[in-house]
Design a protein around this motif. Sequence first.
Motif, mmCIF file in Angstrom:
data_model
loop_
_atom_site.group_PDB
_atom_site.id
_atom_site.type_symbol
_atom_site.label_atom_id
_atom_site.label_comp_id
_atom_site.label_asym_id
_atom_site.label_seq_id
_atom_site.Cartn_x
_atom_site.Cartn_y
_atom_site.Cartn_z
ATOM 1 N N ALA A 1 0.843 -1.201 0.000
ATOM 2 C CA ALA A 1 0.000 0.000 0.000
ATOM 3 C C ALA A 1 0.875 1.246 0.000
ATOM 4 C CB ALA A 1 -0.887 -0.005 1.230
ATOM 5 N N VAL A 2 0.339 2.325 -0.555
ATOM 6 C CA VAL A 2 1.078 3.599 -0.586
ATOM 7 C C VAL A 2 0.842 4.320 0.740
ATOM 8 C CG1 VAL A 2 1.328 5.817 -1.762
ATOM 9 C CG2 VAL A 2 0.800 3.777 -3.087
ATOM 10 N N GLY A 3 1.907 4.799 1.343
ATOM 11 C CA GLY A 3 1.783 5.612 2.569
ATOM 12 C C GLY A 3 1.383 4.834 3.798
ATOM 13 N N SER A 4 1.506 3.516 3.761
ATOM 14 C CA SER A 4 1.125 2.710 4.925
ATOM 15 C C SER A 4 2.378 2.396 5.767
ATOM 16 C CB SER A 4 0.474 1.416 4.413
ATOM 17 O OG SER A 4 0.420 0.468 5.439
ATOM 18 N N TRP A 5 2.239 2.393 7.078
ATOM 19 C CA TRP A 5 3.368 2.093 7.964
ATOM 20 C C TRP A 5 2.852 1.380 9.219
ATOM 21 C CZ3 TRP A 5 8.327 1.632 7.413
ATOM 22 C CH2 TRP A 5 9.165 1.571 8.523
ATOM 23 N N GLY A 6 3.554 0.371 9.659
ATOM 24 C CA GLY A 6 3.150 -0.324 10.889
ATOM 25 C C GLY A 6 3.209 -1.838 10.738
ATOM 26 N N ARG A 7 3.024 -2.337 9.494
ATOM 27 C CA ARG A 7 3.127 -3.784 9.280
ATOM 28 C C ARG A 7 4.544 -4.117 8.794
ATOM 29 N NH1 ARG A 7 -1.064 -4.710 4.808
ATOM 30 N NH2 ARG A 7 0.041 -2.856 4.099
ATOM 31 N N MET A 8 4.905 -5.389 8.970
ATOM 32 C CA MET A 8 6.248 -5.832 8.537
ATOM 33 C C MET A 8 6.478 -5.558 7.053
ATOM 34 S SD MET A 8 8.238 -7.324 10.848
ATOM 35 C CE MET A 8 9.128 -8.751 10.271
ATOM 36 N N VAL A 9 5.429 -5.824 6.262
ATOM 37 C CA VAL A 9 5.559 -5.712 4.808
ATOM 38 C C VAL A 9 5.772 -4.250 4.366
ATOM 39 C CG1 VAL A 9 3.072 -5.503 4.328
ATOM 40 C CG2 VAL A 9 4.583 -6.611 2.652
ATOM 41 N N ASP A 10 5.350 -3.312 5.206
ATOM 42 C CA ASP A 10 5.496 -1.893 4.854
ATOM 43 C C ASP A 10 6.957 -1.444 4.853
ATOM 44 O OD1 ASP A 10 2.765 -1.619 4.600
ATOM 45 O OD2 ASP A 10 2.500 -1.091 6.711
#
Lengths: 218, 167
Positions: A77-86
């Motif tokens: 996802a664009v602009g997402s933060w908090g998950r490992m994949v980010d």
Amino acid sequence: MIQCVGWSVPSSVALGLSAILLAVSIGMTAGVLGALRPNSALDIGTLIIALVGISLPSFVIGTGLLFVFPVWLGWGAVGSWGRMVDVVLPALTLSLPFAAYIARLTRMGMIEQLDSDYIRTARAKGCPESKVITKHALRNAFLPVLSYLGPALAFAMTGSFVVETVFNIPGLGQHFVAGVQNKDLFMIMGVTLIFAALLIVMNLVVDVLYRVVDPRIT
Amino acid sequence: MSHLLAIGATGMLEGALRTLAYGFEEVTHVARRATDFELNSALPVNADWADAQEFLTALNVALFDRTPVSDALVWAHDAGDRSVMGLLMGMPEGARVVHVHGAADSDPAGRIDSWRAMCAERLRYTAVVLGRVRGGSSYRDLTHEEICDGVLRAWRTERDVSVGEIG
């Protein structure tokens, strides 16, 4: 200031460490592959990719990756933060210039080591090629990379404001940019002090690790 | 008078050199850092076989007032071939030479034949070829003990010896 920095340090550390781990993996693999067959298509290919990695600014690489993966292919996802994949895309963006330098340092070191007498002796004694590369040559070729890794890690953890802005990561860099824009002297000083402290600590860690990698160093 | 000349032999051949040195009245030891290597009453000569001219000059100076060399133990990489060639040319007739060759990935039979032809009947030339040891599904390198055993066997029998598998 302390509260702001306290919130943002984990994000910056996670991003910086991931980027350096990626840079070491990519850079050393490329460097070793290039050094095993100097001037081959593979070697020239890795050198060109390294040159591109060093030359392209982070915001171009970051925007390009965002366009290809989340927008075009729909991965992440664009602009997402908090998950490992980010962490993957920003870490990859931040790692490429470091990986390029590491690839060059590894290649140079490996070519020099593989031409050494002790490597010829190891081969003469029947040492398997994999062991010659990993245990003998790479160990010594790693020393210049190790010297580079100390400041690189400090820089990756604190100086990633472009990548943090492109990927909207709430890290130290964003606070630094905001501090400059708002003329917040305390914030700028705080971030600068953290960077200086990290630089000193990382150089100390590198000096200690030197002894571990090469016990002859006193 | 017996005089042993050892070239290299500060690493994997150290054990063999120390054993052989006991049986000689004179020992000359030539290596890059021979002075760092304590070997009974041996004369240490610091020289690098990679530079043939420097190597042979150092050797000639060292051997000038000593008794003629009766035996030689030689270990040098391909880069030292010119130095070894110069050394063999200067050795007195009937001297014994034990030459150690590395051969982890190729059989050096052709090279050994060339060296033997060069020594002709003037020198007693014996070759030791280092191979590798199969351990399960993979190979491992030779230990210093295995290498020294092979060299001492070649020295005793004056026959070519292969240590481990070749090729």
